[in-house]
Structures are given as structure tokens and as C-alpha cells.
Design a protein around this motif. Structure first.
Motif, mmCIF file in Angstrom:
data_model
loop_
_atom_site.group_PDB
_atom_site.id
_atom_site.type_symbol
_atom_site.label_atom_id
_atom_site.label_comp_id
_atom_site.label_asym_id
_atom_site.label_seq_id
_atom_site.Cartn_x
_atom_site.Cartn_y
_atom_site.Cartn_z
ATOM 1 N N SER A 165 7.070 -3.205 0.472
ATOM 2 C CA SER A 165 6.975 -1.778 0.786
ATOM 3 C C SER A 165 7.008 -1.479 2.276
ATOM 4 O O SER A 165 7.390 -0.385 2.673
ATOM 5 C CB SER A 165 5.698 -1.211 0.191
ATOM 6 O OG SER A 165 4.566 -1.870 0.713
ATOM 7 N N SER B 200 -1.122 6.349 -11.848
ATOM 8 C CA SER B 200 -0.423 6.012 -10.601
ATOM 9 C C SER B 200 -0.086 4.521 -10.623
ATOM 10 O O SER B 200 -0.631 3.761 -11.448
ATOM 11 C CB SER B 200 -1.299 6.325 -9.375
ATOM 12 O OG SER B 200 -2.379 5.424 -9.310
ATOM 13 N N SER C 270 -2.961 -2.027 -3.064
ATOM 14 C CA SER C 270 -3.428 -1.837 -4.441
ATOM 15 C C SER C 270 -3.593 -3.171 -5.158
ATOM 16 O O SER C 270 -4.469 -3.318 -6.024
ATOM 17 C CB SER C 270 -2.452 -0.946 -5.212
ATOM 18 O OG SER C 270 -1.139 -1.471 -5.152
ATOM 19 N N GLU D 201 6.262 -8.799 -4.855
ATOM 20 C CA GLU D 201 6.870 -7.467 -4.970
ATOM 21 C C GLU D 201 8.391 -7.602 -4.990
ATOM 22 O O GLU D 201 8.933 -8.489 -4.311
ATOM 23 C CB GLU D 201 6.436 -6.584 -3.784
ATOM 24 C CG GLU D 201 4.942 -6.321 -3.816
ATOM 25 C CD GLU D 201 4.417 -5.576 -2.590
ATOM 26 O OE1 GLU D 201 5.192 -4.851 -1.944
ATOM 27 O OE2 GLU D 201 3.220 -5.736 -2.301
ATOM 28 N N SER E 163 6.154 1.981 -10.230
ATOM 29 C CA SER E 163 5.597 3.294 -9.883
ATOM 30 C C SER E 163 6.553 4.369 -10.415
ATOM 31 O O SER E 163 7.762 4.143 -10.504
ATOM 32 C CB SER E 163 5.484 3.406 -8.364
ATOM 33 O OG SER E 163 5.222 4.744 -7.998
ATOM 34 N N GLY F 130 2.644 8.588 -11.373
ATOM 35 C CA GLY F 130 2.276 7.632 -12.410
ATOM 36 C C GLY F 130 2.750 6.244 -12.075
ATOM 37 O O GLY F 130 3.450 6.014 -11.078
ATOM 38 N N SER G 11 6.639 7.308 -8.846
ATOM 39 C CA SER G 11 6.626 8.311 -7.778
ATOM 40 C C SER G 11 7.615 7.989 -6.667
ATOM 41 O O SER G 11 7.511 8.528 -5.572
ATOM 42 C CB SER G 11 5.215 8.413 -7.191
ATOM 43 O OG SER G 11 4.866 7.186 -6.588
ATOM 44 N N TYR H 178 10.209 8.934 -0.378
ATOM 45 C CA TYR H 178 10.590 7.847 -1.303
ATOM 46 C C TYR H 178 11.587 8.281 -2.369
ATOM 47 O O TYR H 178 11.798 7.545 -3.331
ATOM 48 C CB TYR H 178 9.365 7.397 -2.090
ATOM 49 C CG TYR H 178 8.281 6.690 -1.341
ATOM 50 C CD1 TYR H 178 8.562 5.674 -0.447
ATOM 51 C CD2 TYR H 178 6.951 7.004 -1.607
ATOM 52 C CE1 TYR H 178 7.531 5.003 0.184
ATOM 53 C CE2 TYR H 178 5.916 6.332 -0.971
ATOM 54 C CZ TYR H 178 6.221 5.339 -0.079
ATOM 55 O OH TYR H 178 5.208 4.671 0.526
ATOM 56 N N ASP I 31 5.481 -6.564 -8.775
ATOM 57 C CA ASP I 31 5.279 -5.145 -8.482
ATOM 58 C C ASP I 31 6.637 -4.587 -8.052
ATOM 59 O O ASP I 31 7.201 -4.998 -7.041
ATOM 60 C CB ASP I 31 4.237 -5.022 -7.352
ATOM 61 C CG ASP I 31 4.016 -3.587 -6.890
ATOM 62 O OD1 ASP I 31 4.966 -2.791 -6.933
ATOM 63 O OD2 ASP I 31 2.894 -3.284 -6.442
ATOM 64 N N ASN J 112 -1.903 -1.304 -11.050
ATOM 65 C CA ASN J 112 -2.273 -2.603 -10.478
ATOM 66 C C ASN J 112 -3.747 -2.906 -10.707
ATOM 67 O O ASN J 112 -4.107 -4.022 -11.109
ATOM 68 C CB ASN J 112 -1.933 -2.643 -8.987
ATOM 69 C CG ASN J 112 -0.479 -3.017 -8.758
ATOM 70 O OD1 ASN J 112 0.155 -3.615 -9.622
ATOM 71 N ND2 ASN J 112 0.060 -2.653 -7.610
HETATM 72 C C1 LIG Z 1 4.186 -2.103 -3.484
HETATM 73 C C2 LIG Z 1 3.430 -0.922 -3.981
HETATM 74 N N1 LIG Z 1 2.681 -1.056 -5.075
HETATM 75 C C3 LIG Z 1 1.986 -0.030 -5.580
HETATM 76 C C4 LIG Z 1 2.029 1.213 -4.996
HETATM 77 C C5 LIG Z 1 1.248 2.343 -5.577
HETATM 78 O O1 LIG Z 1 2.103 3.211 -6.262
HETATM 79 P P1 LIG Z 1 1.703 4.749 -6.486
HETATM 80 O O2 LIG Z 1 2.098 5.497 -5.269
HETATM 81 O O3 LIG Z 1 2.471 5.135 -7.709
HETATM 82 O O4 LIG Z 1 0.228 4.763 -6.712
HETATM 83 C C6 LIG Z 1 2.809 1.407 -3.856
HETATM 84 C C7 LIG Z 1 2.849 2.733 -3.214
HETATM 85 O O5 LIG Z 1 3.514 3.030 -2.281
HETATM 86 C C8 LIG Z 1 3.519 0.311 -3.334
HETATM 87 O O6 LIG Z 1 4.262 0.449 -2.230
#
Ligand SMILES: Cc1ncc(COP(=O)(O)O)c(C=O)c1O
Length: 444
Positions: free
Chosen positions: A226, A153, A181, A222, A283, A292, A285, A93, A251, A158
């Protein structure tokens, strides 16, 4: 080197055959020793989901197709070594190519020197440092909101926000492809949950007009999905939220740092004011290569959540090196918008190359590029075939995506260059032409 055809993807075809590529065994021989086969009885794993998963994993180990949890010994850069072989990394990522950036690494080290490796507590007690405060102020300024707060995270962010704001009398309307999440957050909040068809404002409108809405209704979407890489139609969703008197949360795990001219996110991409959305989540990360998550919004919302979100109050603060590296990444992002341009250019190149080769990449319009193959088994097979060509592109299978929609999920990043992308596309061509789709000897 051979030139493949007019599309001119360059590949070192002989390389794969010269190497001893094979997925590593992350279970250290556990399945080989055969313990799983003999397992019976009423233990903790004696339920359907555990049995089904163990069966699939054993099948993956027996066929050599299990490719998860490969133990890397170095940073997730585009070119990475694993067990002495060289690979092209397509599953990281690291959208802006900031993993390994000297300023980001120095900031993590400086944060450890000043504040230590941990804070010794939760944010409300000993866990708040000046670094946390400065970063949160800068994050809010970048996102264009009054305030922001960090969590350990994105998943926790969330959980924290939805469960602290809503309860059984309220309702949440989710896009049907909402991340796990968000779904788990709704379970924790015990709200009524309804879903609308993916990215379909008409379907959202009809859910909003149903009588069974709770006291308050939160719509959750979102920025970039993802698993699919498509972008939410934010303007239509904002209009509906206003018309139907609902609240809106976005998100931005995959759109923060990647969408909009300076990476501010999906609001900037569409030219919509950040105030149009009640809750922004992100996010730290992905485009920001740390750990975080964060929530950004109105100051009173953030102050309340600091005292009402269990995931914030009852879990230790984000560690200083994580905050330091996230803060430095945000600064680099603002100083080097050319990274976003490179990301977009690479994503477009990879998408069009895959389409030309005949792969199904769904409706992606971003750096998240699914290669949809159907069954879980086919995803494992394609991932393995690419691995043998020196490409790491991991499979995403059910329950992360619906049954029959398994895929590989490729990530374009700013750190890739044209030669790298040509090598990737050449590998896809080789596996396509070599007929990767032969069933594995055993069935899961
Ligand atoms: C759309 C979405 N929300 C939340 C998260 C969670 O994020 P994190 O990896 O920082 O816990 C992800 C993780 O891939 C995600 O794709």
C-alpha cells in the motif's frame, strides 16, 4: 499554455499565481486561538505520542503546510474543486474510476429503497439480506473460491480473520511492510509475530526454518504494497508455504480489481490458482468504490468465521447501499475490463514521467506510486508546493512509513487521461525547478 520541453508536458503556468490556493483549516481556528500552546497538566493527552502529534499539527497549521482533512464538497473525481479552486486529484483510491458511475449510484439508491439505510443489526441476527448473500456468492465466484464473507471495512476483515483463527500458541510471519491492520490483528490474536525482509523469499525461508515457530504458522503478504506499490512474489511464497507446511494469507486491498487481465488479483497476475492461498482478503473501498472488506476462501473457513470472528459477529452488517454499490461495481468491472487496461497505461505513464523528472519512486510496479522524499517535513513541503500548483498529492509520513522514508503517494486511476497526466507532470516539473525544498520558517 506553454510547452515545457521535449517531454512536452503541457501546463497553464500562470494559473497557480492567479489563484488563492491555500490549505483549508480543518480545525476551525483551534490552533490559531492558541489553546494548544497553553495546555499543561495531567490530562488524557499528557503522554509522549499525543504531545508529539499536537506539536507537529500546530507546526503544520502555523506554516500552512497541514494539508490533511481538506473538506471536499464533491465526488473524488480526477478534477475536483476545493474552496472555489480547481485541483487535479492524485490521492484517491478510485483505481477503476467508478466513483460517480451511474449504475453504481443507482444500485446504492435501489438498495436503500428495498432494504433501507441500515439492517438494524449484526449479520447473525437481522443483518443478512438477500443482497448480502448474492454479493458474497458473486464475490467468491469472481475470486475463484468456494465462499466469501463481508466485513464493514478491510481493517475489520483483517482483525476478524487473524484473531479468530490464531492464538498465543501460533505464529505469524509478516512482510516487514505489512499494513497496520494486519499488525493490529496479530496484537489482538496475541500470536508470536516475526517479520521477513520486504518481498524477499530468502528472508522468508530463513524465518520459516527457525525453530521457534508456533503450533501453526501463517504467512501474511500483500498483493500490492500500500505504501510502495510493488507486487509480492507470489509463486516463490506459495512454494515456501508448501515446503514448510505453513498457511498463507494475501491482503488484496490494492490488488483486487487492479491486477490480472480481468482484475481478479495477484493470483491471476502470476497465473497461479486461487486455491494456492488459504485466505484472501480484500477491501471494498478502493477499486470497488464503496465501503467494506471481505475474506474469501474455503466454505468451512467462512462458515467458521461467521461464528468465530468477533469483528463480524459483534458489529452491525455492512449497510445495504454499501453492498448494493459494491455489487454493481463488481459487475461493471467484469463487463468493462478496458478500465484495467487504462489503469495500467496511466500508471506506466505517470511512473515513467516522474522518473524522467528525477523523482525517486522506489520499486513500484503498479498504480500506487510513491514519491519518496525522506523526512516528514520534506513530504509536507512537496505536498504543499504541488497543492499550490493545483495538485492534490498528500504526504505519507511516520509511523505509516519508516522514519526517513516519508513520501507522497500518488494513485493512478482509469479515469485519468493523457492531458490530465501531462498537467500533473508539468506541475511536478514546476515545483522541482522552483526549488520546493526550502525549509519552512518554523521547525516541528
Ligand atoms: C494493505 C491494506 N490492508 C487493509 C486496508 C484496510 O482497508 P479499508 O480501508 O477497507 O479498511 C488498507 C487500507 O488502505 C490497506 O492498504
Amino acid at each position: 499554455m506553454t510547452r515545457q520541453d521535449s517531454a512536452s508536458y503541457v501546463v497553464e503556468e500562470s494559473e497557480a499565481s492567479r489563484t488563492g490556493r491555500k490549505f483549508q483549516d480543518p480545525f476551525q481556528g483551534y490552533f490559531e486561538r492558541g489553546q494548544q500552546k497553553g495546555r499543561t497538566g495531567t490530562d488524557l493527552l499528557d503522554h509522549h505520542a499525543a504531545r508529539a502529534w499536537l506539536r507537529v499539527i500546530r507546526w503544520g497549521m502555523e506554516t500552512g503546510l497541514y494539508g490533511y482533512q481538506q473538506p471536499f464538497e464533491e465526488k473524488a473525481a480526477p478534477r475536483i474543486a476545493l474552496d472555489g479552486e480547481n485541483y487535479l486529484m492524485l490521492s484517491s483510491y478510485d483505481y477503476l474510476g467508478l466513483i460517480g458511475h451511474p449504475e453504481v449510484e443507482s444500485a446504492a439508491i435501489a438498495a436503500i429503497r428495498q432494504f433501507g439505510t441500515g439492517t438494524g443489526g449484526v449479520r447473525l441476527l437481522t443483518g443478512t439480506t438477500t443482497l448480502h448473500q448474492e454479493f458474497e456468492t458473486e464475490l467468491a465466484a469472481f475470486k475463484g473460491t468456494e465462499a466469501a464473507m463481508t466485513f464493514t471495512s478491510g481493517y475489520m476483515a483483517n482483525l476478524g480473520v487473524i484473531s479468530s483463527l490464531l492464538g498465543p500458541g501460533d505464529s505469524v510471519i509478516l512482510d516487514s511492510r505489512a499494513h497496520r491492520s494486519i499488525v493490529d490483528a496479530c496484537r489482538l490474536a496475541r500470536v508470536q509475530v516475526r517479520r521477513f525482509s520486504h518481498n524477499d523469499p530468502c528472508s522468508l525461508a530463513s524465518e520459516l526454518q527457525k525453530e521457534a515457530r508456533g503450533k501453526r504458522t501463517l504467512i501474511v503478504v500483500e498483493g500490492i504494497y500500500s505504501m510502495d506499490g510493488d507486487i509480492c512474489p507470489l509463486a516463490e511464497i506459495v512454494a515456501l508455504k508448501r515446503k514448510e507446511n505453513a498457511f498463507l494469507m494475501v491482503d488484496e486491498a490494492h490488488s483486487f480489481g487492479t491486477l490480472g487481465i480481468s482484475g481478479k488479483g495477484v493470483d491471476q497476475y502470476f497465473g497461479i490458482s486461487p486455491d494456492a492461498v488459504d485466505i484472501w482478503m480484500g477491501s471494498l473501498s478502493k477499486a470497488i468504490p464503496s465501503n467494506g472488506g471481505f475474506i474469501a476462501g474455503a466454505r468451512d473457513l467462512i462458515i467458521y468465521m461467521q461464528h468465530g470472528a468477533a469483528a463480524f459477529m459483534f458489529s452491525a452488517a455492512l449497510s445495504p447501499p454499501a453492498v448494493g454499490s459494491a455489487r454493481a461495481s463488481l459487475q461493471v468491472l467484469q463487463r468493462e475490463p478496458e478500465r484495467i487496461v487504462a489503469l495500467r497505461r496511466n500508471a506506466a505513464y505517470l511512473r515513467s514521467g516522474l522518473i524522467r523528472l528525477g523523482f525517486d519512486i522506489g520499486n513500484t510496479d503498479s498504480q500506487v506510486i510513491p514519491v519518496i522524499v525522506g523526512s516528514d517535513e520534506r513530504a509536507y513541503r512537496l505536498s504543499h508546493a504541488l497543492f499550490m500548483q493545483g495538485v492534490i498529492a498528500l504526504g505519507i509520513v511516520s509511523p505509516a512509513v519508516p522514519v526517513g522514508k516519508a513520501r507522497l503517494r500518488l494513485c493512478a486511476t482509469a479515469a485519468q487521461d493523457r492531458r490530465f497526466l501531462d498537467e500533473v507532470l508539468a506541475a511536478f516539473r514546476v515545483v522541482r525547478d522552483a526549488g520546493w525544498d526550502e525549509p519552512a520558517p518554523l521547525s516541528p
